[in-house]
Design an enzyme around this catalytic site. Structure first.
Site, mmCIF file in Angstrom:
data_model
loop_
_atom_site.group_PDB
_atom_site.id
_atom_site.type_symbol
_atom_site.label_atom_id
_atom_site.label_comp_id
_atom_site.label_asym_id
_atom_site.label_seq_id
_atom_site.Cartn_x
_atom_site.Cartn_y
_atom_site.Cartn_z
ATOM 1 N N CYS A 1 0.865 -1.182 0.000
ATOM 2 C CA CYS A 1 0.000 0.000 0.000
ATOM 3 C C CYS A 1 0.897 1.225 0.000
ATOM 4 C CB CYS A 1 -0.894 -0.004 1.240
ATOM 5 S SG CYS A 1 -2.025 1.401 1.366
ATOM 6 N N TYR B 1 -7.620 7.083 6.421
ATOM 7 C CA TYR B 1 -8.734 6.132 6.427
ATOM 8 C C TYR B 1 -9.397 6.047 7.800
ATOM 9 C CZ TYR B 1 -7.483 4.521 1.784
ATOM 10 O OH TYR B 1 -7.233 4.469 0.436
#
Length: 421
Positions: free
Chosen positions: A164, A244
């Site tokens: 990621c 997030y």
């Protein structure tokens, strides 16, 4: 060295190509294969990729094909960056959960589960074909939801690592704020994919000075703006949450915003159309500035670093990856997939020790890990009840009325991608 990118027709790919060209001493690619069933997109992206290599003097050969088996034959590493259902499916993932007052997002909540159900069977089929072609090949997964997909790959016995770009983005931003080289910044990055906190920022390596308190004191406003959470909250947490975490810490606020603006999927789809037009220009021989707005910042650097380390040719000794827990977080099962700093080499990643995690963070990690386990079971075995159980377990859903409604909507919107539906 042969590398294959599955999903090579993605508008992300020129970012990756640019990294391969610039960092060829770190990762000397001789053959790069772009695999994608979308022939028209692949032709545009492949053409630009060859021009980027030529302009930067890279001697590697770029091959484009829609034949997966031919594309992965003899590959040393295979990068997965596919999107089952395309932006149209993402548009649905980001909209129908909002009807229940739940966040609509492509990797988090009900939309993230829908993406996992579509994606896991496809990725496992690709991985089996990679294994038949070269059992020693490494699979680098950039396909979301990375944590669940990587767990599926590792559970099936594949040589896989999840990747990621959140951590490398933080590393670059912190380095800029501190006025040091990115390589000098070592993150205390811990959690699950898209559910992480920077609990330390060390200079020079894992044992270096922790400058996180100084970063928060001197640059707290810039950091809080970046993660889109209030400065007082970041100060009270004493860590830097990934952006997030806003879906958890400000869920209702986010839902209100999402209900009043165009979906991210529609914005990306418009950008993709513009990018593909640009890619078709034979005079273009570099990644366009617009690509930075598409997402995936520093993806190429992270991918090159990881591939180089796995293939024994270099790369940074410590990298943030998604890999098996194996006791790193003692409150999780060994086969859970976590996202942490690891020592990476030809034998794969070995997570570095993590200090005891604050219960405020550990509780959420444990909750979402349980959801991911149930989500993977639903992706592998199907069935309405398994989908319901996963949704009921998710901390952003949790109520049985919502879970029931979202289950029906998920199945209705994804029936063409679910073999069991």
């Amino acid at each position: 060295m042969k590398l294959t990118v599955v999903g090579g027709g993605s508008t992300y790919t020129p970012e990756l190509i640019d990294g391969f060209a610039r960092l060829r001493d770190t990762l000397p690619v001789e053959e790069l294969v772009l695999v994608d069933p979308a022939a028209e997109r692949l032709e545009l992206v492949g053409g630009l990729a060859r021009r980027i290599f030529a302009k930067q003097g890279h001697g590697g050969r770029i091959v484009t094909t829609d034949d997966l088996d031919a594309g992965v034959e003899g590959a040393d590493a295979v990068l997965l960056q596919l999107r089952v259902g395309g932006q149209a499916a993402r548009e649905q993932d980001e909209t129908w959960p909002l009807q229940c007052g739940c966040v609509g997002q492509e990797t988090t909540g009900a939309g993230g589960l829908a993406k996992a159900l579509r994606t896991v069977p496809v990725v496992l089929d690709i991985a089996e074909r990679v294994r038949r072609a070269n059992p020693r090949a490494w699979i680098i997964d950039f396909t979301n939801p990375v944590g669940i997909v990587t767990r599926a790959l590792l559970q099936a016995g594949h040589r896989a690592v999840g990747l990621c770009n959140v951590a490398i983005g933080f590393q670059r931003k912190f380095a800029n704020l501190l006025g040091v080289a990115p390589a000098d910044v070592h993150l205390g990055h811990v959690g699950l994919n898209h559910l992480t906190w920077e609990t330390a920022v060390r200079l020079g390596g894992p044992e270096g000075e922790n400058v996180l308190p100084r970063l928060l004191a001197e640059h707290g406003d810039a950091i809080s703006d970046d993660v889109r959470l209030p400065r007082p909250l970041v100060d009270r947490l004493g860590v830097v949450p990934s952006y997030y975490l806003r879906y958890y810490y400000a869920h209702d606020e986010v839902v209100g915003e999402l209900r009043t603006k165009p979906s991210r999927a529609s914005e990306v789809a418009a950008m993709e159309r513009e990018l593909l037009t640009m890619y078709g220009d034979p005079a273009l021989a570099e990644k366009p500035a617009l690509l930075a707005r598409r997402g995936g910042a520093f993806y190429s650097e992270a991918a090159v670093d990881l591939a180089a380390a796995l293939l024994g040719g270099g790369g940074s000794p410590y990298q943030v990856v998604n890999t098996l827990n194996k006791g790193t977080l003692p409150f999780l099962a060994d086969d859970a997939v976590i996202e942490v700093q690891a020592a990476v080499g030809p034998h794969g990643p070995a997570p570095l020790p993590v200090p005891e995690l604050d219960p405020l963070f550990a509780g959420l990690v444990a909750n979402v890990t349980a959801y991911e386990e149930l989500a993977l079971e639903a992706a592998l075995r199907g069935g309405r009840d398994r989908v319901f159980r996963a949704l009921l377990a998710h901390p952003l859903i949790g109520q049985y009325v919502y879970a029931d409604t979202l289950t029906d909507q998920l199945i209705a919107h994804n029936r063409e991608h679910l073999a069991w539906a």
